[in-house]
Design an enzyme around this catalytic site. Structure first.
Site, mmCIF file in Angstrom:
data_model
loop_
_atom_site.group_PDB
_atom_site.id
_atom_site.type_symbol
_atom_site.label_atom_id
_atom_site.label_comp_id
_atom_site.label_asym_id
_atom_site.label_seq_id
_atom_site.Cartn_x
_atom_site.Cartn_y
_atom_site.Cartn_z
ATOM 1 N N GLU A 161 0.803 -1.227 0.000
ATOM 2 C CA GLU A 161 0.000 0.000 0.000
ATOM 3 C C GLU A 161 0.836 1.277 0.000
ATOM 4 O OE1 GLU A 161 -3.204 -0.088 2.796
ATOM 5 O OE2 GLU A 161 -3.887 -2.053 2.142
ATOM 6 N N GLU B 24 -5.479 -8.777 1.149
ATOM 7 C CA GLU B 24 -6.083 -8.351 2.421
ATOM 8 C C GLU B 24 -7.553 -8.050 2.212
ATOM 9 O OE1 GLU B 24 -4.567 -5.226 4.958
ATOM 10 O OE2 GLU B 24 -2.495 -5.659 4.384
#
EC number: 3.2.1.39
Length: 450
Positions: free
Chosen positions: A128, A239
């Site tokens: 991320e 995720e």
């Protein structure tokens, strides 16, 4: 006798077809203390034996570095070797510590060799980072990020590092939010990847209608958007999850009932079909974060907080409703591993030494931070965004989008003529067409040739 061997081969190929399913694992506990090998081993053993499941036997890691050290390889590796838990290795790519991540990777390869290689599903360069580097990430105070050019440079550095080693050819990707993947300024990262990791949390899409009844549609939409930009590369679900407790985000209520619904409607259709690392096994030891995503409570137990069993209907319905199903073959051992678009896969990686996703670490501080790593309350629209590699929770959250992956499915679908029995046997390790159907067809052709 020959028939028996062929049937055994077909069963072996069919077994290898199932995609990897596991959890994310941080290198520290929720109070910032470093996890030991025993801690990881206990988690991996628990995940394999969760009541109501077939076992979660893969671990996604966020860093190669053991908590509290400069560049010692993470103790999750020997724990995984002991428990035979497959690994999606991770190198933390924000904050200027990448040289130490590379040093730890080199040391791990030298120390564990084949024992490590046979467990590795792939390598993730960063988590991320692009989201945290974006306007939304800055607005959400998600932490230090990295620009796309730097991520590409790091990916190339990892390729050079593993060349000629036991991990040579390992599929390399990057994990980010769907909003980062659909941002055209990040397209160079997609080009550099073999697969794309998708992080998505409808719970945090608090600028949209995000009740639990909306969650599946939001998730599916963001995956589809990611697939659309993935250039035919596989999208791995790295995720996702729904909190069991914590504050309400717009219409999203954190409780056990909703966590169970999200598991049924989003998780069950993925498990065994698409490489998936759920967030998270445990995040409440010793401190319970807000929100808390752990499917077991503060005491590690094989008995989860809610029923994890998947009905046949929940598993099949969402799989059928996906924009694109998991590819028939994988970058590893011919396993179905991710969502792909209809685009031709022109450069499928050929890594074959390992199987299974791996454990990860999340955090808002770096690996020796005392910060809890939970999704930020100021999340903008979707997937979580861990800003550093520390605790077992995920941090700041970003948008609702799509991510692509490049562990592409094989472009080969088999020869037009029936292969010989010896050819079938020699090609079995590569999955023959990378699918259960391929295994069945192989056996049928072999029997016909007898």
């Amino acid at each position: 006798m020959q028939f028996t061997h062929l049937v055994a081969l077909a069963l072996a190929l069919a077994t290898s077809e199932a995609a990897h399913q596991g959890f994310n694992y941080g290198n520290t506990k929720s109070d910032g203390s470093a996890k030991s090998q025993a801690d990881f081993q206990a988690e991996f053993s628990t995940a394999k034996n969760l009541v109501g499941t077939s076992g979660f036997t893969s671990a996604r890691l966020y860093t190669m570095i053991q908590g509290g050290t400069a560049n010692t390889p993470i103790s999750a590796i020997p724990a995984a070797i002991t428990e035979q838990t497959s690994l999606l290795l991770g190198l933390w790519a924000s904050g200027g510590n990448f040289a130490n991540e590379i040093a730890a990777l080199k040391a791990a390869i030298a120390q564990y060799g084949d024992d490590l290689a046979k467990l590795v599903v792939g390598i993730s360069v960063g988590s991320e980072d692009l989201y945290r580097n974006s306007v939304d990430g800055v607005k959400a105070n998600a932490g230090i990020g990295t620009n796309p050019d730097e991520i590409v440079s790091y990916i190339n550095e990892v390729r050079s590092t593993i060349a000629g080693t036991k991990l040579s050819g390992a599929p390399i990707g990057h994990v980010d939010t769907w909003t980062a993947w659909v941002n055209g300024s990040n397209s160079a990262v997609i080009d550099a990847c073999d697969w794309l990791g998708f992080d998505g949390y409808p719970y945090f899409q608090n600028t949209m209608a995000n009740s639990i009844s909306d969650a599946k549609a939001l998730f599916d939409e963001s995956v589809a958007k990611t697939q659309a930009v993935a250039k035919g590369k596989e999208v791995w679900i790295t995720e996702t999850g729904w909190p069991v407790s914590g504050k309400t985000e717009n219409l999203a209520v954190a409780n056990l009932a909703n966590a169970k619904t999200y598991w049924d409607e989003v998780g069950c259709p993925l498990f065994g079909k698409t490489n998936t690392w759920w967030y998270i096994l445990q995040d409440a030891d010793p401190v319970t974060p807000n929100p808390s995503f752990g499917i077991v409570g503060s005491t590690l137990s094989t008995t989860p907080l809610f029923d994890l069993s998947c009905s046949a209907s929940s598993s099949s319905s969402a799989a059928a409703s996906s924009t694109a199903g998991p590819s028939a073959s994988s970058v590893i051992g011919g396993k179905a591993s991710g969502f792909t678009t209809a685009a031709a896969n022109s450069a499928k990686p050929t890594f074959t030494v390992g199987k299974g996703p791996g454990g990860s670490y999340n955090g808002t501080g770096f690996w020796n931070s005392t910060s809890s790593a939970r999704p930020s309350s100021s999340a903008i629209s979707g997937s979580s965004s861990g800003s550093a590699a520390g605790s077992s929770g995920s941090s700041g959250s970003s948008g609702s989008g799509a991510s692509g992956a490049s562990g592409q499915s094989s472009s080969s679908t088999g020869s037009s003529s029936a292969p010989s029995t010896s050819n079938i046997l020699s090609n079995a390790a590569s999955g023959l067409s990378g699918s259960i159907c391929g295994a069945v067809v192989a056996v049928c052709l072999a029997l016909a040739a007898l």
